[in-house]
Design a protein around this motif. Structure first.
Motif, PDB file in Angstrom:
ATOM      1  N   UNK A   8     -61.666  -5.311 -27.180  1.00  8.02           N
ATOM      2  CA  UNK A   8     -60.869  -4.168 -27.093  1.00  8.02           C
ATOM      3  C   UNK A   8     -60.546  -3.448 -28.622  1.00  8.02           C
ATOM      4  N   UNK A   9     -60.725  -4.506 -29.521  1.00  2.00           N
ATOM      5  CA  UNK A   9     -60.913  -4.075 -31.109  1.00  2.00           C
ATOM      6  C   UNK A   9     -61.957  -4.548 -31.777  1.00  2.00           C
ATOM      7  N   UNK A  10     -63.052  -3.780 -31.621  1.00  2.00           N
ATOM      8  CA  UNK A  10     -64.551  -3.896 -32.138  1.00  2.00           C
ATOM      9  C   UNK A  10     -64.306  -3.958 -33.815  1.00  2.00           C
ATOM     10  N   UNK A  11     -65.216  -4.900 -34.450  1.00  2.00           N
ATOM     11  CA  UNK A  11     -65.286  -5.011 -35.811  1.00  2.00           C
ATOM     12  C   UNK A  11     -66.331  -3.699 -36.000  1.00  2.00           C
ATOM     13  N   UNK A  39     -82.482   0.811 -33.912  1.00  2.00           N
ATOM     14  CA  UNK A  39     -82.693  -0.284 -34.113  1.00  2.00           C
ATOM     15  C   UNK A  39     -81.947  -0.621 -35.455  1.00  2.00           C
ATOM     16  N   UNK A  40     -82.091   0.127 -36.435  1.00  2.00           N
ATOM     17  CA  UNK A  40     -81.327  -0.250 -37.746  1.00  2.00           C
ATOM     18  C   UNK A  40     -79.891  -0.351 -37.628  1.00  2.00           C
ATOM     19  N   UNK A  41     -79.240   0.555 -36.772  1.00  2.00           N
ATOM     20  CA  UNK A  41     -77.942   0.316 -36.562  1.00  2.00           C
ATOM     21  C   UNK A  41     -77.413  -0.916 -36.087  1.00  2.00           C
ATOM     22  N   UNK A  42     -78.110  -1.281 -34.835  1.00  2.00           N
ATOM     23  CA  UNK A  42     -77.816  -2.655 -34.233  1.00  2.00           C
ATOM     24  C   UNK A  42     -78.038  -3.903 -35.257  1.00  2.00           C
ATOM     25  N   UNK A  43     -78.946  -3.733 -36.185  1.00  2.00           N
ATOM     26  CA  UNK A  43     -79.601  -4.747 -36.933  1.00  2.00           C
ATOM     27  C   UNK A  43     -78.386  -4.877 -37.980  1.00  2.00           C
ATOM     28  N   UNK A  44     -77.881  -3.703 -38.529  1.00  2.00           N
ATOM     29  CA  UNK A  44     -76.932  -3.859 -39.516  1.00  2.00           C
ATOM     30  C   UNK A  44     -75.489  -4.332 -39.004  1.00  2.00           C
ATOM     31  N   UNK A  45     -75.079  -4.126 -37.822  1.00  2.00           N
ATOM     32  CA  UNK A  45     -73.846  -4.178 -37.418  1.00  2.00           C
ATOM     33  C   UNK A  45     -73.901  -5.815 -37.098  1.00  2.00           C
ATOM     34  N   UNK A  92     -67.605 -16.138 -38.114  1.00  2.00           N
ATOM     35  CA  UNK A  92     -67.919 -17.314 -37.282  1.00  2.00           C
ATOM     36  C   UNK A  92     -68.080 -16.926 -35.846  1.00  2.00           C
ATOM     37  N   UNK A  93     -67.624 -15.819 -35.263  1.00  2.00           N
ATOM     38  CA  UNK A  93     -67.989 -15.459 -34.002  1.00  2.00           C
ATOM     39  C   UNK A  93     -68.463 -14.151 -33.879  1.00  2.00           C
ATOM     40  N   UNK A  94     -69.563 -14.152 -33.110  1.00  2.00           N
ATOM     41  CA  UNK A  94     -70.443 -13.006 -33.003  1.00  2.00           C
ATOM     42  C   UNK A  94     -70.389 -12.483 -31.628  1.00  2.00           C
ATOM     43  N   UNK A  95     -69.959 -11.503 -31.356  1.00  2.00           N
ATOM     44  CA  UNK A  95     -69.845 -10.871 -29.677  1.00  2.00           C
ATOM     45  C   UNK A  95     -70.680  -9.585 -29.668  1.00  2.00           C
ATOM     46  N   UNK A  96     -71.511  -9.547 -29.013  1.00  2.00           N
ATOM     47  CA  UNK A  96     -72.437  -8.146 -28.814  1.00  2.00           C
ATOM     48  C   UNK A  96     -72.185  -7.632 -27.437  1.00  2.00           C
ATOM     49  N   UNK A  97     -71.331  -6.769 -27.129  1.00  2.00           N
ATOM     50  CA  UNK A  97     -71.066  -6.067 -25.838  1.00  2.00           C
ATOM     51  C   UNK A  97     -71.715  -4.533 -25.518  1.00  2.00           C
ATOM     52  N   UNK A  98     -72.703  -4.701 -24.549  1.00  2.00           N
ATOM     53  CA  UNK A  98     -73.427  -3.197 -24.167  1.00  2.00           C
ATOM     54  C   UNK A  98     -72.611  -2.600 -23.342  1.00  2.00           C
ATOM     55  N   UNK A  99     -71.302  -3.030 -22.680  1.00  2.00           N
ATOM     56  CA  UNK A  99     -70.837  -2.164 -21.863  1.00  2.00           C
ATOM     57  C   UNK A  99     -71.505  -2.025 -20.531  1.00  2.00           C
ATOM     58  N   UNK A 100     -72.567  -2.768 -20.414  1.00  2.00           N
ATOM     59  CA  UNK A 100     -73.382  -2.234 -19.015  1.00  2.00           C
ATOM     60  C   UNK A 100     -74.148  -1.200 -18.980  1.00  2.00           C
ATOM     61  N   UNK A 101     -74.248  -0.411 -20.151  1.00  2.00           N
ATOM     62  CA  UNK A 101     -75.052   0.678 -20.259  1.00  2.00           C
ATOM     63  C   UNK A 101     -76.201   0.517 -21.423  1.00  2.00           C
ATOM     64  N   UNK A 102     -76.315  -0.498 -21.999  1.00  2.00           N
ATOM     65  CA  UNK A 102     -77.129  -0.695 -22.989  1.00  2.00           C
ATOM     66  C   UNK A 102     -78.533  -1.707 -22.763  1.00  2.00           C
ATOM     67  N   UNK A 139     -73.367  -7.956 -40.083  1.00  2.00           N
ATOM     68  CA  UNK A 139     -71.933  -8.277 -40.569  1.00  2.00           C
ATOM     69  C   UNK A 139     -71.178  -9.132 -39.758  1.00  2.00           C
ATOM     70  N   UNK A 140     -71.688  -9.440 -38.526  1.00  2.00           N
ATOM     71  CA  UNK A 140     -70.900 -10.482 -37.545  1.00  2.00           C
ATOM     72  C   UNK A 140     -69.578  -9.488 -37.022  1.00  2.00           C
ATOM     73  N   UNK A 141     -68.893 -10.358 -36.329  1.00  2.00           N
ATOM     74  CA  UNK A 141     -67.631  -9.798 -35.632  1.00  2.00           C
ATOM     75  C   UNK A 141     -67.921  -9.424 -34.373  1.00  2.00           C
ATOM     76  N   UNK A 142     -66.850  -8.484 -33.950  1.00  2.00           N
ATOM     77  CA  UNK A 142     -67.115  -8.035 -32.340  1.00  2.00           C
ATOM     78  C   UNK A 142     -67.911  -6.524 -32.605  1.00  2.00           C
ATOM     79  N   UNK A 143     -69.031  -6.519 -32.004  1.00  2.00           N
ATOM     80  CA  UNK A 143     -69.953  -5.281 -31.812  1.00  2.00           C
ATOM     81  C   UNK A 143     -69.997  -4.541 -30.223  1.00  2.00           C
ATOM     82  N   UNK A 144     -69.476  -3.481 -30.402  1.00  2.00           N
ATOM     83  CA  UNK A 144     -69.752  -2.315 -28.961  1.00  2.00           C
ATOM     84  C   UNK A 144     -70.515  -1.437 -29.214  1.00  2.00           C
TER      85      UNK A 144
END
Length: 375
Positions: A78-81, A94-100, A132-142, A103-108
């Motif tokens: 709910x509070x993405x990095x 692709x570049x946007x995904x790699x950059x995000x 330390x925690x990396x979360x990658x969430x595609x929201x079911x659309x990616x 940096x780590x953290x929560x990625x949506x």
């Protein structure tokens, strides 16, 4: 206490003619486990996505009722990095995904209301010295795609080019969570770190929730490599796979999942139409390259566990052993549990444990099977 993982290549497996059962390690042979059979009807759920309020579509086995422990639940996003995209499909690159991810953290993602496929130009590498925690969430659309040319994600705590970790493998961080994503057409063929067409994870922790893995690949032969979708190596904590689907993967071993020295907890998931396409088993027979075991799952090492619950494993195939599951605990300390699951039509062309269709098992005890169908 440190652990020393002994690859399955050190095992001596005596094979009989193709298509017949074998009795490796005759000196320590164990009686065949007794299966408990229940009638279970399962199918892969058809899903739709609302354009007005996008919600993740379900990738789970609709008949799965296994209880999901708190540590295997989806992560809060709910509070993405970092948010990849600015509301259009063209902004999700692709570049946007790699950059995000770097940096780590929560990625949506914010790629618009429709499903979008992002073809990755390079493998996304998980840093050891960031969040330390990396979360990658595609929201079911990616969908993230390797275009049949490259692995999608690479996590390796032993790789100093990614920043120093506290130890080489057998540590809990970075902790990577992949959720509400489709990972398709990854290919790790020829990679130095063998296997893991979609995800390679050595050390750290890995969790997969409500995600789909399609048409991933790794090397076609080799006695102790594998994991068309996921290769896990030397992880201290189990890999959790929850409510996810693995289809049409191919690798020498482990048409979907493969590991050495790592435990698995697979809950309410579907593993279907995956293939272990190597030939020659492990150790490789004279004149053959080796491989061909674990149509869906290949698990090797010493002290580790595999739990399959609420899961459908069907129509997978192994050229050698374990059309569904290949499990070898070298020191016979490992255990496997199958609960409330259906394993069917998983042929093993070479060998399997008598009484357990599609399974080859060498461990501490017999496989514990409850409320399941194995046929």
């Amino acid at each position: 206490m440190s652990r020393r993982w002994v690859p399955c290549a050190l095992l001596a497996v005596v094979l009989t003619s193709c298509g017949s059962s074998v009795q490796p390690f005759a000196a320590s042979a164990r009686p065949a486990p007794t299966t408990t059979t229940t009638t279970t009807t399962t199918s892969v759920v058809a899903t739709t996505t609302s354009k007005l309020k996008p919600r993740p579509e379900s990738m789970a086995n609709p008949a799965g009722t296994a209880v999901v422990p708190p540590e295997a639940e989806p992560e809060d996003t709910s509070s993405p990095t970092k948010v990849v995209g600015t509301g259009t499909s063209a902004s999700c690159t692709s570049d946007a995904v790699a950059e995000a991810v770097a940096g780590g953290g929560v990625i949506t993602f914010d790629c618009g209301p429709e499903h979008v496929t992002v073809v990755l130009d390079e493998t996304v590498r998980i840093r050891n010295d960031k969040a330390r925690d990396i979360v990658i969430d595609g929201g079911g659309l990616v969908t993230l795609s390797g275009a049949g040319e490259r692995r999608l994600f690479y996590l390796n705590t032993c790789d100093r080019s990614l920043g120093a970790g506290t130890r080489c493998q057998d540590q809990t961080h970075p902790r990577l969570t992949l959720q509400n994503l489709t990972l398709a057409d990854g290919n790790a063929t020829g990679e130095t770190e063998e296997g893991g067409g979609a995800v390679y994870a050595r050390g750290g922790s890995l969790k997969v929730v409500n995600s789909r893995f399609l048409r991933n690949r790794c090397d076609q032969d080799g006695p102790d490599l594998g994991g068309a979708a996921i290769r896990a190596f030397g992880q201290k904590e189990p890999v959790y796979v929850v409510g996810s689907t693995f289809q049409n993967g191919e690798c020498s071993n482990g048409g979907a999942l493969s590991s050495i020295g790592t435990s698995w907890v697979v809950l309410n998931s579907v593993l279907k139409n995956n293939k272990a396409i190597g030939r020659g088993a492990n150790p490789a027979r004279d004149g053959e390259p080796g491989g061909g075991s674990g149509g869906a799952l290949y698990a090797d090492g010493n002290e580790f566990t595999v739990k399959i619950a609420g899961t459908l494993i069907e129509d997978n195939h192994a050229n050698e052993g374990g059309g569904a599951i290949f499990f070898v605990s070298n020191d016979r300390s490992g255990t496997m549990v199958v609960e409330g699951s259906t394993l069917r039509r998983n042929p093993s062309d070479g060998f399997e444990t008598p009484g357990l269709k599609g399974i080859f098992f060498l461990g501490a005890t017999e496989v514990t099977i409850t409320g399941s169908t194995i046929e």
